[in-house]
Design a protein around this motif. Structure first.
Motif, mmCIF file in Angstrom:
data_model
loop_
_atom_site.group_PDB
_atom_site.id
_atom_site.type_symbol
_atom_site.label_atom_id
_atom_site.label_comp_id
_atom_site.label_asym_id
_atom_site.label_seq_id
_atom_site.Cartn_x
_atom_site.Cartn_y
_atom_site.Cartn_z
ATOM 1 N N ALA A 33 0.827 -1.204 0.000
ATOM 2 C CA ALA A 33 0.000 0.000 0.000
ATOM 3 C C ALA A 33 0.858 1.250 0.000
ATOM 4 O O ALA A 33 1.959 1.283 0.558
ATOM 5 C CB ALA A 33 -0.916 0.007 1.227
ATOM 6 N N ALA A 34 0.335 2.285 -0.640
ATOM 7 C CA ALA A 34 0.951 3.614 -0.627
ATOM 8 C C ALA A 34 -0.120 4.608 -1.043
ATOM 9 O O ALA A 34 -1.193 4.232 -1.525
ATOM 10 C CB ALA A 34 2.149 3.681 -1.562
ATOM 11 N N ASP A 35 0.190 5.883 -0.874
ATOM 12 C CA ASP A 35 -0.822 6.905 -1.166
ATOM 13 C C ASP A 35 -0.640 7.524 -2.544
ATOM 14 O O ASP A 35 -1.113 8.628 -2.789
ATOM 15 C CB ASP A 35 -0.786 8.000 -0.095
ATOM 16 N N GLU A 36 0.011 6.812 -3.448
ATOM 17 C CA GLU A 36 0.264 7.353 -4.789
ATOM 18 C C GLU A 36 0.093 6.270 -5.848
ATOM 19 O O GLU A 36 0.231 5.073 -5.549
ATOM 20 C CB GLU A 36 1.669 7.948 -4.850
ATOM 21 N N PRO A 37 -0.192 6.665 -7.098
ATOM 22 C CA PRO A 37 -0.451 5.693 -8.155
ATOM 23 C C PRO A 37 0.717 4.767 -8.454
ATOM 24 O O PRO A 37 0.519 3.669 -8.988
ATOM 25 C CB PRO A 37 -0.760 6.577 -9.375
ATOM 26 N N GLU A 38 1.939 5.176 -8.093
ATOM 27 C CA GLU A 38 3.121 4.349 -8.355
ATOM 28 C C GLU A 38 3.046 2.978 -7.688
ATOM 29 O O GLU A 38 3.792 2.069 -8.050
ATOM 30 C CB GLU A 38 4.383 5.079 -7.887
ATOM 31 N N ILE A 39 2.125 2.820 -6.737
ATOM 32 C CA ILE A 39 1.995 1.526 -6.076
ATOM 33 C C ILE A 39 1.609 0.445 -7.082
ATOM 34 O O ILE A 39 1.982 -0.731 -6.927
ATOM 35 C CB ILE A 39 0.967 1.588 -4.920
ATOM 36 N N GLU A 40 0.896 0.832 -8.142
ATOM 37 C CA GLU A 40 0.510 -0.148 -9.164
ATOM 38 C C GLU A 40 1.715 -0.597 -9.979
ATOM 39 O O GLU A 40 1.817 -1.767 -10.370
ATOM 40 C CB GLU A 40 -0.568 0.434 -10.071
ATOM 41 N N HIS A 41 2.645 0.323 -10.252
ATOM 42 C CA HIS A 41 3.876 -0.052 -10.961
ATOM 43 C C HIS A 41 4.716 -0.989 -10.101
ATOM 44 O O HIS A 41 5.314 -1.947 -10.597
ATOM 45 C CB HIS A 41 4.678 1.197 -11.322
ATOM 46 N N ALA A 42 4.762 -0.699 -8.795
ATOM 47 C CA ALA A 42 5.499 -1.565 -7.879
ATOM 48 C C ALA A 42 4.904 -2.964 -7.870
ATOM 49 O O ALA A 42 5.629 -3.968 -7.907
ATOM 50 C CB ALA A 42 5.486 -0.971 -6.475
ATOM 51 N N ALA A 43 3.583 -3.041 -7.839
ATOM 52 C CA ALA A 43 2.910 -4.338 -7.819
ATOM 53 C C ALA A 43 3.203 -5.129 -9.094
ATOM 54 O O ALA A 43 3.459 -6.336 -9.042
ATOM 55 C CB ALA A 43 1.409 -4.142 -7.649
ATOM 56 N N ALA A 44 3.180 -4.436 -10.214
ATOM 57 C CA ALA A 44 3.442 -5.106 -11.495
ATOM 58 C C ALA A 44 4.849 -5.686 -11.534
ATOM 59 O O ALA A 44 5.068 -6.807 -12.010
ATOM 60 C CB ALA A 44 3.231 -4.128 -12.649
ATOM 61 N N SER A 45 5.813 -4.923 -11.014
ATOM 62 C CA SER A 45 7.194 -5.412 -11.022
ATOM 63 C C SER A 45 7.353 -6.610 -10.099
ATOM 64 O O SER A 45 8.105 -7.543 -10.397
ATOM 65 C CB SER A 45 8.150 -4.288 -10.608
ATOM 66 N N LEU A 46 6.644 -6.626 -8.994
ATOM 67 C CA LEU A 46 6.715 -7.756 -8.064
ATOM 68 C C LEU A 46 6.020 -8.984 -8.628
ATOM 69 O O LEU A 46 6.490 -10.114 -8.472
ATOM 70 C CB LEU A 46 6.092 -7.365 -6.728
ATOM 71 N N ARG A 47 4.896 -8.773 -9.319
ATOM 72 C CA ARG A 47 4.177 -9.902 -9.913
ATOM 73 C C ARG A 47 4.977 -10.554 -11.027
ATOM 74 O O ARG A 47 4.822 -11.758 -11.282
ATOM 75 C CB ARG A 47 2.837 -9.442 -10.472
ATOM 76 N N ALA A 48 5.838 -9.785 -11.670
ATOM 77 C CA ALA A 48 6.647 -10.318 -12.772
ATOM 78 C C ALA A 48 7.547 -11.450 -12.294
ATOM 79 O O ALA A 48 7.947 -12.315 -13.082
ATOM 80 C CB ALA A 48 7.486 -9.205 -13.396
ATOM 81 N N GLY A 49 7.836 -11.463 -11.010
ATOM 82 C CA GLY A 49 8.666 -12.525 -10.454
ATOM 83 C C GLY A 49 7.864 -13.711 -9.949
ATOM 84 O O GLY A 49 8.425 -14.636 -9.361
ATOM 85 N N GLY A 50 6.556 -13.683 -10.158
ATOM 86 C CA GLY A 50 5.716 -14.804 -9.764
ATOM 87 C C GLY A 50 5.072 -14.676 -8.403
ATOM 88 O O GLY A 50 4.411 -15.613 -7.942
ATOM 89 N N THR A 51 5.234 -13.534 -7.760
ATOM 90 C CA THR A 51 4.652 -13.334 -6.431
ATOM 91 C C THR A 51 3.190 -12.928 -6.531
ATOM 92 O O THR A 51 2.811 -12.152 -7.408
ATOM 93 C CB THR A 51 5.425 -12.234 -5.675
ATOM 94 N N GLU A 52 2.367 -13.457 -5.621
ATOM 95 C CA GLU A 52 0.978 -13.018 -5.543
ATOM 96 C C GLU A 52 0.941 -11.686 -4.799
ATOM 97 O O GLU A 52 1.329 -11.607 -3.635
ATOM 98 C CB GLU A 52 0.134 -14.053 -4.796
ATOM 99 N N VAL A 53 0.480 -10.641 -5.501
ATOM 100 C CA VAL A 53 0.534 -9.292 -4.940
ATOM 101 C C VAL A 53 -0.818 -8.615 -5.082
ATOM 102 O O VAL A 53 -1.390 -8.565 -6.172
ATOM 103 C CB VAL A 53 1.594 -8.424 -5.646
ATOM 104 N N GLN A 54 -1.308 -8.098 -3.976
ATOM 105 C CA GLN A 54 -2.476 -7.225 -3.999
ATOM 106 C C GLN A 54 -1.986 -5.824 -3.650
ATOM 107 O O GLN A 54 -1.233 -5.637 -2.689
ATOM 108 C CB GLN A 54 -3.518 -7.679 -2.978
ATOM 109 N N SER A 55 -2.393 -4.840 -4.432
ATOM 110 C CA SER A 55 -1.934 -3.471 -4.193
ATOM 111 C C SER A 55 -3.116 -2.568 -3.894
ATOM 112 O O SER A 55 -4.245 -2.808 -4.336
ATOM 113 C CB SER A 55 -1.171 -2.938 -5.410
ATOM 114 N N LEU A 56 -2.832 -1.513 -3.118
ATOM 115 C CA LEU A 56 -3.885 -0.608 -2.696
ATOM 116 C C LEU A 56 -3.326 0.806 -2.604
ATOM 117 O O LEU A 56 -2.348 1.048 -1.896
ATOM 118 C CB LEU A 56 -4.421 -1.047 -1.339
#
Length: 259
Positions: A33-56
């Motif tokens: 979680a974070a208070d800025e839209p960049e949290i979605e970019h962070a989630a995408a980069s983490l998911r690329a490695g196969g991790t299950e990620v929920q972002s908010l």
């Protein structure tokens, strides 16, 4: 066996993102979680490695924001809570916008302890869990031209030790990571790019995050990242507060940036 689950706040960039990366590397599913839209970019980069990620994207300075984050876990047991979300604010206190100063307090203190209270009670019912609180060596020093921020970090440093003691007869660990100046977006967001500390060379956020994560997994009570920061924090215990405040002025006063 199901994978462990971690919540990492303030994880769109900087130390928080690096903590999330380390959690992913160690096999955790993530709620970030974070208070800025960049949290979605962070989630995408983490998911690329196969991790299950929920972002908010959520404002953790508010009760509603913390409630929304807690609800997003959907009752899943939290194995590790990495409370990293925080704000900074430069300039002299009387020159600051009070609304911005209050947001620093609400994010760094109220949002953090409210989330820990909710997740920590769940951990206590299970008698299991790890909590990492990102404090700062700034909490050891009266922060001239960062007065509110340093005060909030002093609170978090103290709070973490107290909470750890209260839970010492449980299987819940509480660790406080206390970094120094780190190469993140912090100083730009805090409007401190015209200061000596804002323009100085800083620590690597990945190294800081790894030190904190390792300490959390070992169940250590606190860790100061970096030799220079260890020396500074030790010195702060013996140097008079007035001297520390004067030294801090030389780093954080607007117009002190080296050219």
């Amino acid at each position: 066996m199901s994978r462990p689950f971690a919540i990492v706040t303030g994880s769109s960039t900087g130390i928080g993102l690096e903590l999330a990366k380390r959690c992913a590397k160690e096999g955790y599913d993530l709620l970030i979680a974070a208070d800025e839209p960049e949290i979605e970019h962070a989630a995408a980069s983490l998911r690329a490695g196969g991790t299950e990620v929920q972002s908010l994207q959520v404002d953790l300075a508010t009760t509603e924001g913390v409630d929304k984050l807690y609800a997003a876990a959907k009752g899943r047991p939290v194995d590790a809570l990495l409370a990293n979300a925080g704000r900074g604010l430069g300039h002299a206190f009387l020159d600051q916008d009070l609304g911005k100063a209050r947001q620093v307090v609400d994010t760094n203190i109220m949002g953090t302890i409210y989330l820990i209270h909710k997740v920590g009670n769940d951990m206590r019912r299970r008698n299991s869990g790890r909590i990492l609180i990102v404090g700062s060596i700034a909490g050891f020093t009266p922060g001239s031209f960062q007065a509110v921020y340093n005060g909030t970090k002093a609170f978090l440093n103290s709070f973490s030790f107290a909470l750890r003691e209260e839970l010492n007869d449980t299987k819940i660990t509480v660790t406080c990571l206390m970094p120094g100046a780190t190469e993140t977006e912090f100083f730009r967001r805090a409007e401190m790019m015209d200061t000596a500390v804002g323009t100085a060379e800083k620590d690597d956020p990945a190294e800081v995050a790894n030190i904190g994560f390792d300490a959390m997994m070992k169940g250590e009570g606190d860790v100061v990242s970096g030799l220079k920061n260890k020396v500074q924090s030790a010195a702060a215990n013996v140097i008079p507060a007035g001297v520390l405040a004067s030294q801090h002025r030389k780093m954080a006063e607007p117009g002190t940036a080296k050219k």
